[in-house]
Design an enzyme around this catalytic site. Structure first.
Site, PDB file in Angstrom:
ATOM      1  CG  ASP A  92     -15.091   9.526 110.305  1.00 12.79           C
ATOM      2  OD1 ASP A  92     -15.593   8.538 110.885  1.00 12.79           O
ATOM      3  OD2 ASP A  92     -15.646  10.101 109.350  1.00 12.79           O
ATOM      4  CD  GLU A 156     -21.090   7.731 109.612  1.00 14.81           C
ATOM      5  OE1 GLU A 156     -22.268   7.581 109.226  1.00 14.81           O
ATOM      6  OE2 GLU A 156     -20.649   8.817 110.050  1.00 14.81           O
TER       7      GLU A 156
END
Length: 451
Positions: A92, A156
């Site tokens: 991500d 994250e």
């Protein structure tokens, strides 16, 4: 780079690495599904899973984590009785911010002036590619001498803790003798660095309400309490005259012992404009690695364009507080909430809401894994000695892993050196760093197996 079979293999794989990174960067995998399609993150997860399967990984799975995102897991068995190493990265990314500020499209990997530009190129899709390169190089030169687990996180950057909670619920999944977190970076290009500390963080949303609705500033301004003005006062209370973070009850005088950050170099790295001073006191390393730091991330208020002459009834802000090792993030959250409430003027109503939190981290740099990495980096970076630095950012998973697996040795390396401009416009990765760190990781796995 010294000539050796591993280095030669990695060099030969770099064109393929560029193609793969371009494919991965093309996914708009921001784990904020109010802004970006969930399908983009799911597509990136499937890409990582397919890549692991192609390398012979077993038990490859898309793990549905409690925050509604997916982490990718795979296991590659090694020789009988071999040690187990967990390799971590996240797929991500941060939002691209102002796309108009990018020289080239943020989700299109573009080569310019010897660097590869694109959101996530360094943080941390490049880390996924680094792990793949290291494993491929070892497979081509006698095989991989350890059991390998790979975990690629899907949220994250949002700090929502999905993988941490999943790991706590399935503690057997990520057990390992050593853990390589590929989400840090060298102190500068060409200087091999492991990150030995991470600041923790807490994120709060604060809302101030003063009126039942907006009022005409000509008719009521001067006596009616302005929520936006109140918020400005509250936010200003979080900094001293020199810009130091001043949260009531939170110590802000720790010193960093180790690699220092030259002030002029920091100004260049941070692109501080001429004549603008740095904030805070102490050395630069003290300020960014050893002390708390507050940042106002956003404010909800009327934009200048289209604003009306009104006294604002409500205003809110999103605030991040970075906390150094030795400070409990939960306690820092309570202090920040108490500070915001105590400094809200005029009896205005104030409400705080915690959005995210992660504890600080300190590694044990005396462990055998660190010597194995130092020896590997000496080969990958001839003539350079591995350095130890802090990092102002947070990787909450580190503390979760340290708590779950107290005997595991945790190392942090990666591609996010200052020129990478992670989280900013025009993020990029140095292909030379990708190549050298892939060599270093491969040699580390070999050294660690033999240790």
């Amino acid at each position: 780079m010294s000539s050796n079979p591993v280095a030669e293999t990695v060099a030969s794989l770099m064109p393929r690495a560029r193609e793969e990174l371009a494919e991965l960067v093309a996914f708009k995998s921001v784990a904020d599904f109010d802004q970006f399609p969930r399908s983009e993150s799911e597509g990136a997860a499937r890409w990582v899973a397919d890549a692991l399967r192609a390398e012979g990984f077993e038990d490859v799975a898309l793990l549905d984590t409690p925050d509604g995102t997916q982490s990718v897991y795979g296991h590659l068995p090694g020789p009988e009785g071999a040690k187990t190493v967990l390799l971590y990265a996240h797929y991500d990314v941060q939002p691209p911010l102002d796309e108009a500020g990018w020289t080239t499209p943020p989700f299109e990997l573009t080569e310019r002036d010897g660097r590869w530009y694109g959101r996530g190129a360094a943080d941390c899709k490049g880390g996924v590619i680094m792990h793949l390169l290291a494993l491929r190089a070892l497979k081509a030169d006698g095989g991989i001498p350890v059991n390998v687990k790979v975990i690629a996180e899907g949220s994250e950057e949002q700090g929502t803790g999905g993988l941490e909670r999943y790991a706590e619920q399935h503690p057997e999944l990520l057990t390992a003798d050593a853990i390589v977190i590929g989400d840090a970076g060298n102190f500068r290009v060409g200087l091999p660095t492991v990150t030995s500390t991470l600041r923790g963080m807490t994120m709060l949303r604060v809302q101030i309400d003063t009126l039942e609705g907006n009022l005409h500033s000509g008719q009521f301004g001067g006596a009616a309490p302005d929520a936006l003005a109140a918020l400005v006062r509250v936010l200003d209370s979080l900094r001293g005259e020199d810009g130091s973070t001043t949260v009531d009850g939170l110590a802000a005088d720790s010193a960093w012992e180790g690699l220092q950050y030259d002030e002029e170099q920091f100004r260049k790295d941070a692109k501080v404009r001429d004549g603008v001073g740095l904030i805070g006191s102490g050395t630069v390393a003290d300020r960014i690695w050893a002390r708390p730091a507050v940042t106002v991330l956003g404010i909800d208020c009327p934009p200048v364009v289209g604003a009306t002459p009104s006294v604002q009834a409500s205003a809110r802000a999103l605030i991040s507080l970075r906390v150094p090792p030795g400070v409990d993030a939960a306690e820092a959250t309570k202090l920040l909430q108490a500070h915001l409430e105590a400094h809200t003027p005029w009896g205005a109503r104030v409400h705080t809401e915690q959005i995210g939190q992660g504890q600080a981290f300190r590694a044990d740099t005396t462990s055998p894994a660190y010597q194995a990495m130092a020896d590997a980096m000496a080969v990958a970076y001839p003539g350079q000695e591995m350095q130890y630095a802090g990092q102002g950012g947070s990787i909450p998973l580190c503390n979760t892993l340290a708590a779950l697996y107290p005997s595991a040795e945790i190392l942090l390396i990666g591609l996010s050196e200052p020129e990478a401009q992670i989280h900013a416009v025009n993020e990029s990765v140095s292909p030379e760093e990708l190549e050298r760190l892939s060599v270093a990781e491969a040699l580390f796995l070999r050294n660690y197996a033999a240790g």
